[in-house]
Motif scaffolding. Structure first.
Motif, mmCIF file in Angstrom:
data_model
loop_
_atom_site.group_PDB
_atom_site.id
_atom_site.type_symbol
_atom_site.label_atom_id
_atom_site.label_comp_id
_atom_site.label_asym_id
_atom_site.label_seq_id
_atom_site.Cartn_x
_atom_site.Cartn_y
_atom_site.Cartn_z
ATOM 1 N N GLU A 95 0.800 -1.222 0.000
ATOM 2 C CA GLU A 95 0.000 0.000 0.000
ATOM 3 C C GLU A 95 0.833 1.273 0.000
ATOM 4 O O GLU A 95 0.313 2.331 -0.342
ATOM 5 N N GLU A 96 2.125 1.197 0.405
ATOM 6 C CA GLU A 96 2.910 2.410 0.629
ATOM 7 C C GLU A 96 2.126 3.359 1.532
ATOM 8 O O GLU A 96 1.716 4.449 1.139
ATOM 9 N N LEU A 97 1.923 2.899 2.764
ATOM 10 C CA LEU A 97 1.128 3.668 3.710
ATOM 11 C C LEU A 97 1.739 5.041 3.944
ATOM 12 O O LEU A 97 2.968 5.169 4.043
ATOM 13 N N PRO A 98 0.931 6.092 4.040
ATOM 14 C CA PRO A 98 1.472 7.402 4.404
ATOM 15 C C PRO A 98 2.227 7.304 5.723
ATOM 16 O O PRO A 98 1.813 6.579 6.638
ATOM 17 N N ILE A 99 3.297 8.013 5.821
ATOM 18 C CA ILE A 99 4.165 7.891 6.994
ATOM 19 C C ILE A 99 3.415 8.209 8.286
ATOM 20 O O ILE A 99 3.677 7.616 9.332
ATOM 21 N N TYR A 100 2.434 9.106 8.224
ATOM 22 C CA TYR A 100 1.685 9.464 9.431
ATOM 23 C C TYR A 100 0.644 8.404 9.786
ATOM 24 O O TYR A 100 0.117 8.404 10.905
ATOM 25 N N ALA A 101 0.317 7.501 8.843
ATOM 26 C CA ALA A 101 -0.679 6.458 9.107
ATOM 27 C C ALA A 101 -0.050 5.156 9.577
ATOM 28 O O ALA A 101 -0.709 4.334 10.211
ATOM 29 N N LEU A 102 1.226 4.973 9.297
ATOM 30 C CA LEU A 102 1.877 3.691 9.541
ATOM 31 C C LEU A 102 1.845 3.282 11.007
ATOM 32 O O LEU A 102 1.707 2.102 11.333
ATOM 33 N N GLY A 103 1.945 4.243 11.918
ATOM 34 C CA GLY A 103 2.037 3.912 13.328
ATOM 35 C C GLY A 103 0.751 4.052 14.114
ATOM 36 O O GLY A 103 0.762 3.833 15.334
ATOM 37 N N LEU A 104 -0.355 4.388 13.475
ATOM 38 C CA LEU A 104 -1.574 4.653 14.235
ATOM 39 C C LEU A 104 -2.093 3.413 14.947
ATOM 40 O O LEU A 104 -2.516 3.482 16.106
ATOM 41 N N VAL A 105 -2.084 2.275 14.278
ATOM 42 C CA VAL A 105 -2.530 1.047 14.938
ATOM 43 C C VAL A 105 -1.642 0.738 16.133
ATOM 44 O O VAL A 105 -2.125 0.359 17.200
ATOM 45 N N ASP A 106 -0.339 0.929 15.969
ATOM 46 C CA ASP A 106 0.589 0.669 17.071
ATOM 47 C C ASP A 106 0.278 1.556 18.274
ATOM 48 O O ASP A 106 0.275 1.079 19.417
ATOM 49 N N VAL A 107 0.009 2.832 18.044
ATOM 50 C CA VAL A 107 -0.342 3.731 19.151
ATOM 51 C C VAL A 107 -1.613 3.245 19.843
ATOM 52 O O VAL A 107 -1.688 3.209 21.081
ATOM 53 N N ALA A 108 -2.612 2.838 19.052
ATOM 54 C CA ALA A 108 -3.857 2.344 19.639
ATOM 55 C C ALA A 108 -3.623 1.077 20.458
ATOM 56 O O ALA A 108 -4.235 0.884 21.514
ATOM 57 N N LEU A 109 -2.725 0.204 20.004
ATOM 58 C CA LEU A 109 -2.432 -1.021 20.748
ATOM 59 C C LEU A 109 -1.714 -0.722 22.057
ATOM 60 O O LEU A 109 -1.952 -1.378 23.080
ATOM 61 N N TRP A 110 -0.817 0.269 22.063
ATOM 62 C CA TRP A 110 -0.171 0.669 23.318
ATOM 63 C C TRP A 110 -1.197 1.291 24.266
ATOM 64 O O TRP A 110 -1.152 1.070 25.484
ATOM 65 N N ASP A 111 -2.121 2.078 23.729
ATOM 66 C CA ASP A 111 -3.182 2.658 24.566
ATOM 67 C C ASP A 111 -4.006 1.546 25.200
ATOM 68 O O ASP A 111 -4.297 1.579 26.408
ATOM 69 N N LEU A 112 -4.335 0.547 24.413
ATOM 70 C CA LEU A 112 -5.121 -0.578 24.915
ATOM 71 C C LEU A 112 -4.352 -1.341 25.993
ATOM 72 O O LEU A 112 -4.899 -1.701 27.045
ATOM 73 N N ALA A 113 -3.069 -1.575 25.756
ATOM 74 C CA ALA A 113 -2.259 -2.303 26.733
ATOM 75 C C ALA A 113 -2.151 -1.536 28.047
ATOM 76 O O ALA A 113 -2.179 -2.129 29.139
ATOM 77 N N GLY A 114 -2.002 -0.216 27.957
ATOM 78 C CA GLY A 114 -1.949 0.582 29.170
ATOM 79 C C GLY A 114 -3.241 0.523 29.954
ATOM 80 O O GLY A 114 -3.239 0.438 31.192
ATOM 81 N N LYS A 115 -4.364 0.551 29.229
ATOM 82 C CA LYS A 115 -5.657 0.441 29.906
ATOM 83 C C LYS A 115 -5.809 -0.935 30.550
ATOM 84 O O LYS A 115 -6.345 -1.062 31.657
ATOM 85 N N ALA A 116 -5.339 -1.983 29.864
ATOM 86 C CA ALA A 116 -5.428 -3.334 30.417
ATOM 87 C C ALA A 116 -4.606 -3.466 31.688
ATOM 88 O O ALA A 116 -5.000 -4.155 32.639
ATOM 89 N N ALA A 117 -3.456 -2.813 31.729
ATOM 90 C CA ALA A 117 -2.577 -2.879 32.898
ATOM 91 C C ALA A 117 -2.881 -1.799 33.922
ATOM 92 O O ALA A 117 -2.271 -1.793 35.005
ATOM 93 N N ASN A 118 -3.770 -0.862 33.579
ATOM 94 C CA ASN A 118 -4.096 0.283 34.429
ATOM 95 C C ASN A 118 -2.849 1.122 34.721
ATOM 96 O O ASN A 118 -2.641 1.601 35.840
ATOM 97 N N LEU A 119 -2.031 1.307 33.669
ATOM 98 C CA LEU A 119 -0.797 2.082 33.782
ATOM 99 C C LEU A 119 -0.680 3.030 32.591
ATOM 100 O O LEU A 119 -1.115 2.696 31.480
ATOM 101 N N PRO A 120 -0.072 4.210 32.798
ATOM 102 C CA PRO A 120 0.245 5.051 31.642
ATOM 103 C C PRO A 120 1.278 4.364 30.759
ATOM 104 O O PRO A 120 2.103 3.571 31.236
ATOM 105 N N VAL A 121 1.251 4.674 29.483
ATOM 106 C CA VAL A 121 2.108 3.981 28.526
ATOM 107 C C VAL A 121 3.579 4.134 28.863
ATOM 108 O O VAL A 121 4.363 3.187 28.707
#
Length: 351
Positions: A95-121
């Motif tokens: 797809e040649e993802l736009p550079i600003y789109a490439l990491g959005l899923v990763d940020v969301a996954l870190w947000d989810l992990a922090g919520k699961a652990a009840n800790l800031p990222v």
């Protein structure tokens, strides 16, 4: 929380974002945007936890999620962030993802992990500090006198360092940089960002002026397609070069800048380097060569990075207007404090 959590959906909700304060960048670059359609990317799970990432490019991100990303993620374990980070790079090959789109899923996954652990990222990453100084990063103003006035306001507002974005004219920018140094004295750390406005000859000219004025770093003077051009620049100027801000390839490309001898410091960020996972890779890469990895950009995601990366110096705080309005996340003493909410903490008021 379920031991075996699975992704059930990936969505993008489009949101209308207000216009930015009127400002401009160097000649040739667009400045402030009017109202835009942003987006909130959400990773949903069967445990009821949802991770978020925010973007000002909602329409294109929604299209990418619908066509490429959603089906690849559904059914996977959201805590397998490394696997999913690699999957996004595989999709990028097609797809040649736009550079600003490439990491959005990763940020969301870190947000989810922090919520699961009840800790800031930043605590999941391994907190190094709980506060960091912010530098005032200017937009482009009209004349030398206005820049000097803005610099005075920034220092009075608590900022202890200043980075210039100027006009993209080598002679005028070099003159401005030296006049600002004379104005604020030797005790204020100053930086300059060329916003990729120069060729090699003009980049060398500005670099000599910055070295004479004792600037801390010289950032992105040329487009970052040619590592060789940056090596030649490093051989010709004494000012430390801060490189690899917008180059594609995350740590893979940054490694080439370092190996070529073109980097005194490197840029890292969630926005341009494949999310939090990519940003941390670059920080560790730089640290192995005793280099600093300076976090690029404002906002709460990069604040988490600043708290977790030992070899970074400042939080970048944009100054959009004259009169100067200090970013809400920056204390009167010029410090940014560690976010405390679980996950990213997008709802935190000051960011």
């Amino acid at each position: 929380m379920k031991d075996d959590m699975r992704i059930t959906d990936v969505t993008v909700d489009l949101v209308e974002l207000p216009a930015q304060p009127p400002f401009r960048w160097r000649a040739g670059l667009p400045g402030s945007e009017g109202p835009v359609t942003g987006g909130i990317l959400r990773v949903h799970t069967d445990a009821g936890l949802i991770g978020e990432a925010h973007t000002r490019r909602g329409v294109i991100v929604a299209d990418l999620v619908r066509r490429r990303i959603r089906d690849d993620l559904i059914g996977r374990d959201p805590l397998w962030r490394e696997l999913l980070w690699q999957r996004l790079w595989e999709l990028d090959r097609i797809e040649e993802l736009p550079i600003y789109a490439l990491g959005l899923v990763d940020v969301a996954l870190w947000d989810l992990a922090g919520k699961a652990a009840n800790l800031p990222v930043h605590q999941l990453l391994g907190t190094y500090r709980d506060a960091i100084p912010a530098y005032a990063s200017t937009v482009t103003f009209s004349c030398v006198e206005e820049y000097l006035d803005v610099a005075d306001q920034c220092l009075a507002a608590g900022y202890t360092a200043i980075k210039l974005h100027a006009w993209g004219d080598a002679r005028a920018d070099a003159d401005l940089c030296q006049k600002l140094r004379a104005h604020v004295g030797d005790g204020v750390p100053l930086m300059y960002d060329g916003s990729a406005g120069f060729d090699l000859a003009d980049a060398v000219y500005v670099g000599h002026a910055l070295a004479e004025a004792g600037y801390v770093w010289y950032e992105e003077p040329m487009r970052e397609f040619s590592v060789t051009a940056y090596r030649w620049l490093a051989e010709r100027v004494a000012i430390p070069l801060l490189v690899a801000e917008t180059s594609d390839g995350a740590h893979m490309n940054v490694a080439d800048f370092i190996h070529a001898g073109a980097a005194s410091r490197v840029r890292t960020s969630a926005q341009y380097k494949g999310g939090i996972t990519g940003a941390m890779r670059i920080a560790h890469l730089a640290e192995s060569f005793q280099l600093r990895a300076e976090v690029h950009g404002t906002g709460i995601v990069n604040a988490h990075l600043c708290m977790a990366i030992p070899n970074t110096s400042y939080y970048e705080s944009l100054v959009f207007t004259n009169p100067v309005v200090r970013e809400a996340a920056v204390d009167p003493d010029g410090m940014v404090r560690a976010p405390s909410a679980p996950g990213i903490g997008y709802d935190t008021v000051q960011y």
